[in-house]
Design an enzyme around this catalytic site. Structure first.
Site, PDB file in Angstrom:
ATOM      1  N   ASN A 159       0.735  -1.185  -0.035  1.00 51.15           N
ATOM      2  CA  ASN A 159       0.075   0.074  -0.011  1.00 51.15           C
ATOM      3  C   ASN A 159       0.976   1.057   0.068  1.00 51.15           C
ATOM      4  OD1 ASN A 159      -2.086  -1.359   2.497  1.00 51.15           O
ATOM      5  ND2 ASN A 159      -2.307  -1.699   0.379  1.00 51.15           N
TER       6      ASN A 159
ATOM      7  N   ASP B  44     -12.557   0.654  -3.748  1.00 46.78           N
ATOM      8  CA  ASP B  44     -11.676   0.042  -4.919  1.00 46.78           C
ATOM      9  C   ASP B  44     -12.551  -1.182  -5.397  1.00 46.78           C
ATOM     10  OD1 ASP B  44     -11.649  -1.994  -2.724  1.00 46.78           O
ATOM     11  OD2 ASP B  44      -9.697  -2.273  -2.833  1.00 46.78           O
TER      12      ASP B  44
ATOM     13  N   CYS C 208     -27.303   9.256 -11.535  1.00 47.73           N
ATOM     14  CA  CYS C 208     -26.650   8.689 -10.341  1.00 47.73           C
ATOM     15  C   CYS C 208     -25.453   7.651 -11.036  1.00 47.73           C
ATOM     16  CB  CYS C 208     -27.534   7.738  -9.559  1.00 47.73           C
ATOM     17  SG  CYS C 208     -28.047   6.357 -10.407  1.00 47.73           S
TER      18      CYS C 208
ATOM     19  N   CYS D 229      -7.753  -2.446  -7.423  1.00 43.47           N
ATOM     20  CA  CYS D 229      -6.342  -2.067  -7.551  1.00 43.47           C
ATOM     21  C   CYS D 229      -5.622  -3.422  -6.890  1.00 43.47           C
ATOM     22  CB  CYS D 229      -6.086  -0.941  -6.455  1.00 43.47           C
ATOM     23  SG  CYS D 229      -6.940   0.459  -6.884  1.00 43.47           S
TER      24      CYS D 229
HETATM   25 ZN   LIG Z   1     -29.255   6.332 -12.300  1.00 48.28          ZN
END
Ligand SMILES: [Zn+2]
Length: 253
Positions: free
Chosen positions: A67, A127, A170, A186
């Site tokens: 990390n 992630d 959205c 990742c």
């Molecule tokens: Zn939507």
């Protein structure tokens, strides 16, 4: 604000768009940050330094050697420590005035729904797609602004979905769910280290703008960065008339 706060936040207070009133609004605000990794690190550092008064950070992972190439809230001494505890220590050293609630747990939709109730803004620094979809549904139900970011290899993207109003798109409009096929973590992909810093900082900036109600946010726009050419593109996002999250009233738990 006391004298120390006036000094600490003086460079914000000097900005006419923020001033004492704006800074006080930040101090009163509450941000829910999902993920304390590559994106979550710069988001948390800048929100805490900026004086966002209450920061709930959730992440179920522990700090790992792999990390440290990009997750700047953590350091070598913290390997093995929950990322949320490590981030809380770092944030406390930058700004001890911030109330950091560190939740070392993997988030499911039900838990996110509880946590989002008290948040002014939700930041997605996760992630994986299942978490991103869950955060989007929760923000839809709770009518919260969602600041979404993602980075893979040399590519980054940021978008804001201000789900306080229902006219806009959205996250699900942008990426209709396609099972686990889209799950590019990742963990298995390369990530160019500074890209998470750049994208995370854009997320922090958009979060502060929403809290301050200043400027124009990326609401309804997707900002794309090609890190190799260092070119930015903006795409206007449209509501998907077939979206199962924001168009039909089918959001249930
Ligand atoms: Zn939507």
């Amino acid at each position: 604000m006391d004298d120390n706060q006036l000094l600490r936040y003086s460079r914000h207070i000097l900005l006419p768009q923020i001033g004492v009133q704006g800074q006080e609004a930040l101090i009163r605000s509450h941000v829910l940050l999902v993920g304390a990794g590559g994106l979550g690190s710069p988001v948390a550092l800048y929100l805490a330094a900026s004086g966002v008064g209450n920061l709930t950070i959730c992440d179920g992972d522990k700090v790992d050697l792999t990390n440290l190439q990009r997750q700047i809230a953590h350091n070598t001494n913290r390997i093995g420590m929950p990322k949320t505890s490590s981030a809380r220590k770092t944030l406390a050293s930058i700004n001890p005035e911030v109330n950091v609630i560190a939740l070392n747990e993997r988030m499911d939709e039900r838990r996110l729904l509880e946590l989002a109730a008290n948040a002014d803004v939700v930041v997605d620094a996760s992630d994986n797609f299942p978490t991103r979809y869950a955060i989007n549904r929760v923000c839809m139900i709770r009518k919260k602004p969602l600041v979404s970011g993602a980075v893979v290899r040399f590519d980054g993207q940021v978008a804001v979905f201000d789900l306080r109003h229902t006219q806009g798109p959205c996250y699900h409009c942008l990426f209709p769910a396609n099972g686990e096929d889209q799950d590019m973590r990742c963990a298995v992909m390369g990530v160019f280290a500074p890209l998470v810093g750049i994208i995370g900082c854009v997320q922090a900036a958009e979060t502060l703008k929403i809290l301050l109600d200043i400027g124009q946010t990326l609401d309804g726009r997707l900002l794309l960065l090609d890190g190799l050419s260092m070119e930015w593109h903006t795409i206007k996002l449209n509501k998907d008339p077939a979206c199962t999250v924001c168009v039909h009233e089918t959001v249930t738990l």
